[in-house]
Design a protein around this motif. Structure first.
Motif, PDB file in Angstrom:
ATOM      1  N   THR A 110       1.016   7.294 -17.822  1.00 53.44           N
ATOM      2  CA  THR A 110       1.058   8.828 -17.506  1.00 53.44           C
ATOM      3  C   THR A 110      -0.207   9.258 -17.022  1.00 53.44           C
ATOM      4  O   THR A 110      -1.523   8.874 -17.769  1.00 53.44           O
ATOM      5  N   TYR A 111      -0.526  10.135 -16.278  1.00 54.25           N
ATOM      6  CA  TYR A 111      -1.631  10.860 -15.901  1.00 54.25           C
ATOM      7  C   TYR A 111      -1.299  12.155 -15.280  1.00 54.25           C
ATOM      8  O   TYR A 111      -0.293  12.473 -14.406  1.00 54.25           O
ATOM      9  N   ILE A 112      -1.697  13.386 -16.098  1.00 54.42           N
ATOM     10  CA  ILE A 112      -1.366  14.724 -15.788  1.00 54.42           C
ATOM     11  C   ILE A 112      -2.560  15.166 -14.817  1.00 54.42           C
ATOM     12  O   ILE A 112      -3.686  15.197 -15.481  1.00 54.42           O
ATOM     13  N   GLN A 274      -9.895  11.620  -8.152  1.00 55.15           N
ATOM     14  CA  GLN A 274      -8.623  11.701  -9.118  1.00 55.15           C
ATOM     15  C   GLN A 274      -7.722  10.709  -8.753  1.00 55.15           C
ATOM     16  O   GLN A 274      -7.251   9.814  -9.490  1.00 55.15           O
ATOM     17  N   MET A 275      -7.459  10.598  -7.438  1.00 57.19           N
ATOM     18  CA  MET A 275      -6.433   9.471  -7.023  1.00 57.19           C
ATOM     19  C   MET A 275      -6.929   8.112  -7.413  1.00 57.19           C
ATOM     20  O   MET A 275      -6.187   6.987  -7.617  1.00 57.19           O
ATOM     21  N   LYS A 276      -8.347   8.060  -6.821  1.00 59.22           N
ATOM     22  CA  LYS A 276      -8.947   6.637  -7.080  1.00 59.22           C
ATOM     23  C   LYS A 276      -9.067   6.479  -8.596  1.00 59.22           C
ATOM     24  O   LYS A 276      -8.774   5.190  -8.991  1.00 59.22           O
ATOM     25  N   TYR A 277      -9.417   7.228  -9.397  1.00 59.86           N
ATOM     26  CA  TYR A 277      -9.284   6.845 -11.071  1.00 59.86           C
ATOM     27  C   TYR A 277      -8.001   6.298 -11.434  1.00 59.86           C
ATOM     28  O   TYR A 277      -7.810   5.439 -12.128  1.00 59.86           O
ATOM     29  N   ALA A 281      -6.826   2.874 -12.804  1.00 57.33           N
ATOM     30  CA  ALA A 281      -6.429   2.850 -14.268  1.00 57.33           C
ATOM     31  C   ALA A 281      -4.919   2.184 -14.475  1.00 57.33           C
ATOM     32  O   ALA A 281      -4.557   1.488 -15.487  1.00 57.33           O
ATOM     33  N   ILE A 282      -4.207   2.341 -13.554  1.00 52.43           N
ATOM     34  CA  ILE A 282      -2.678   1.947 -13.607  1.00 52.43           C
ATOM     35  C   ILE A 282      -2.923   0.388 -13.489  1.00 52.43           C
ATOM     36  O   ILE A 282      -1.937  -0.424 -13.757  1.00 52.43           O
ATOM     37  N   LYS A 283      -3.857  -0.245 -12.692  1.00 55.30           N
ATOM     38  CA  LYS A 283      -4.119  -1.820 -12.500  1.00 55.30           C
ATOM     39  C   LYS A 283      -4.850  -2.461 -13.448  1.00 55.30           C
ATOM     40  O   LYS A 283      -4.684  -3.639 -13.803  1.00 55.30           O
ATOM     41  N   GLU A 284      -5.506  -1.675 -14.354  1.00 54.92           N
ATOM     42  CA  GLU A 284      -6.014  -2.240 -15.618  1.00 54.92           C
ATOM     43  C   GLU A 284      -4.994  -2.437 -16.809  1.00 54.92           C
ATOM     44  O   GLU A 284      -3.954  -1.746 -16.859  1.00 54.92           O
ATOM     45  N   ILE A 289      -5.486   5.729 -20.244  1.00 51.86           N
ATOM     46  CA  ILE A 289      -5.820   6.617 -19.069  1.00 51.86           C
ATOM     47  C   ILE A 289      -6.078   7.924 -19.721  1.00 51.86           C
ATOM     48  O   ILE A 289      -5.150   8.507 -20.530  1.00 51.86           O
ATOM     49  N   MET A 290      -7.228   8.693 -19.282  1.00 52.92           N
ATOM     50  CA  MET A 290      -7.398   9.835 -19.805  1.00 52.92           C
ATOM     51  C   MET A 290      -6.406  10.978 -19.396  1.00 52.92           C
ATOM     52  O   MET A 290      -5.698  10.955 -18.085  1.00 52.92           O
ATOM     53  N   ASN A 291      -6.425  11.939 -20.188  1.00 49.30           N
ATOM     54  CA  ASN A 291      -5.378  13.023 -19.910  1.00 49.30           C
ATOM     55  C   ASN A 291      -3.760  12.442 -19.770  1.00 49.30           C
ATOM     56  O   ASN A 291      -3.061  12.925 -18.562  1.00 49.30           O
TER      57      ASN A 291
END
Length: 311
Positions: A110-112, A274-277, A281-284, A289-291
Motif C-alpha cells: 500500500t501507498y497513500i 510519486q508514481m515512479k516511486y 517499490a511494488i516491483k522490489e 514502501i514509505m507512507n
C-alpha cells in the motif's frame, strides 16, 4: 502494465497523466464504474466488476471520494492487488485500525499518495536536516488559500471540500503538511488541535485548523485555512544559529536572507515522481514502501485530533 482506477475525478486525471507520461511500455487502463451508462473516458475501458476485465491488475488507483475509501478498500481486500490510495486515507477513524490491520495481515502493498514528499524543496530540506547538526528550537508551517478559487465556475459550497459528510475540510485536504512533518521528524510525542468552521465562507466542513506538535526539543505549529485570498504555503525552521525558510509555491529556500535552493518544476512533476516511486517499490522484494497504510493512519489520527497514535 494493467491498472485499475476507482474514481475518475480531477485528481485521478493527474495520476493517469503521470502514469502515461512515465511509462515506457504499453498501459491498459480500466475504470470500475457503478453507473449503468457511465461516460466514456478516452483510452480507458469501463468495467462494472473486477472479474469482468479478465486480466490480472498490476495495481489499483483508489481516487474516489474520501468517504468511500473505507468500503472500497474493504471490497478490494480479497484481491491481493497493490493499492495506490489518494490521500487522505479515510475521513473518520471509525473502524479504521481494524481494516488497516486486515490489509497489513494480507501483505498487500500500500501507498497513500502525498505528493509533497516529492517537492524538490521538501526533498532538499530532508537532506539538509541530515547534514545540519544545530538544534531546532521551533517550526512554523502555514498553508492558506481561497476555496472558491479552487474550482472556477463551480459553487464551492457544493463540492466535497466544503461538506463534512463528504469527507471535506481543510485539515483533510491539506493533510500534506502533517504528512511531511512526520516524514521529516517522525511521530510527535504529543499533539493538540483546534478545528473550526466559523469563517465567512459559511460551510460546515473545517475551514481553519491549527496543530501544535510536541517533539523532544522543539514544537511544530501548523496553520491551515480555506479563506486566504493570496495563497501562501510556507515552512520556517528556527535553528539555534539561523532560520531556514521554505516557500513551496515560489519553490525557494532561504537561510536567513541568502537563497540556498530553488527549483522550477511543472505542476505534474511531483505526481510523476510519486508514481515512479510507487511502481518501483511494488516491483522490489524488500517489502518496504514509505507512507504505507499504517503510517498514513497514524497521521490521520493526528489530523482528526486523536492522540492515541500507534507507535
Amino acid at each position: 502494465m494493467k491498472v485499475l482506477i476507482i474514481g475518475l475525478g480531477s485528481i485521478a486525471q493527474k495520476h493517469i497523466q503521470a502514469l502515461t507520461n512515465i511509462s515506457s511500455g504499453e498501459i491498459s487502463l480500466y475504470a470500475l464504474r457503478s453507473s449503468a451508462l457511465p461516460n466514456q473516458v478516452p483510452n480507458i475501458t469501463n468495467i462494472s466488476s473486477i472479474g469482468e476485465a479478465g486480466v490480472s491488475f498490476d495495481f489499483v488507483i483508489v481516487s474516489n471520494p474520501t468517504f468511500s475509501h473505507y468500503d472500497t478498500l474493504r471490497k478490494l481486500l480479497d484481491y491481493n492487488i497493490p493499492l495506490f490510495i489518494e490521500k487522505p486515507l479515510f475521513h473518520t477513524l471509525d473502524g479504521g485500525q481494524q481494516l488497516v490491520d486486515q490489509i497489513i495481515s494480507s501483505k498487500v502493498k500500500t501507498y497513500i499518495a502525498c505528493n509533497l514528499r516529492f517537492h524538490p524543496c521538501i526533498v532538499f530540506i530532508k537532506d539538509l536536516l541530515r547534514q545540519k547538526s544545530q538544534r531546532i528550537n521551533e517550526v512554523n508551517i502555514y498553508a492558506g488559500s481561497y476555496l472558491p478559487d479552487w474550482r472556477p465556475g463551480i459553487d464551492y459550497r457544493q463540492v466535497y471540500s466544503a461538506n463534512e459528510k463528504m469527507g471535506g475540510g481543510v485539515h483533510l485536504d491539506l493533510i500534506h503538511e502533517l504528512d511531511y512533518v512526520t516524514w521529516l521528524w517522525g511521530t510527535p510525542n504529543s499533539s493538540a488541535a483546534t478545528l473550526r468552521s466559523t469563517s465567512s465562507l459559511n460551510i460546515d466542513a473545517v475551514d481553519y485548523a491549527n496543530y501544535l506538535l510536541q517533539y523532544e526539543q522543539f514544537t511544530v505549529n501548523i496553520v491551515l485555512n480555506y479563506y486566504r485570498r493570496d495563497t501562501k504555503r510556507t515552512c520556517e525552521i528556527l535553528f539555534e544559529d539561523n532560520t531556514v525558510s521554505i516557500d513551496l509555491i515560489k519553490q525557494k529556500v532561504w537561510c536567513n536572507e541568502e537563497l540556498i535552493f530553488s527549483s522550477d518544476i511543472d505542476p505534474l512533476y511531483t505526481y510523476k515522481e510519486q508514481m515512479k516511486y510507487f511502481i518501483s517499490a511494488i516491483k522490489e522484494d524488500n517489502g518496504y514502501i514509505m507512507n504505507d497504510i499504517q503510517s498514513a493512519f497514524n497521521v490521520l489520527k493526528i489530523c482528526l485530533n486523536d492522540e492515541q497514535v500507534k507507535r
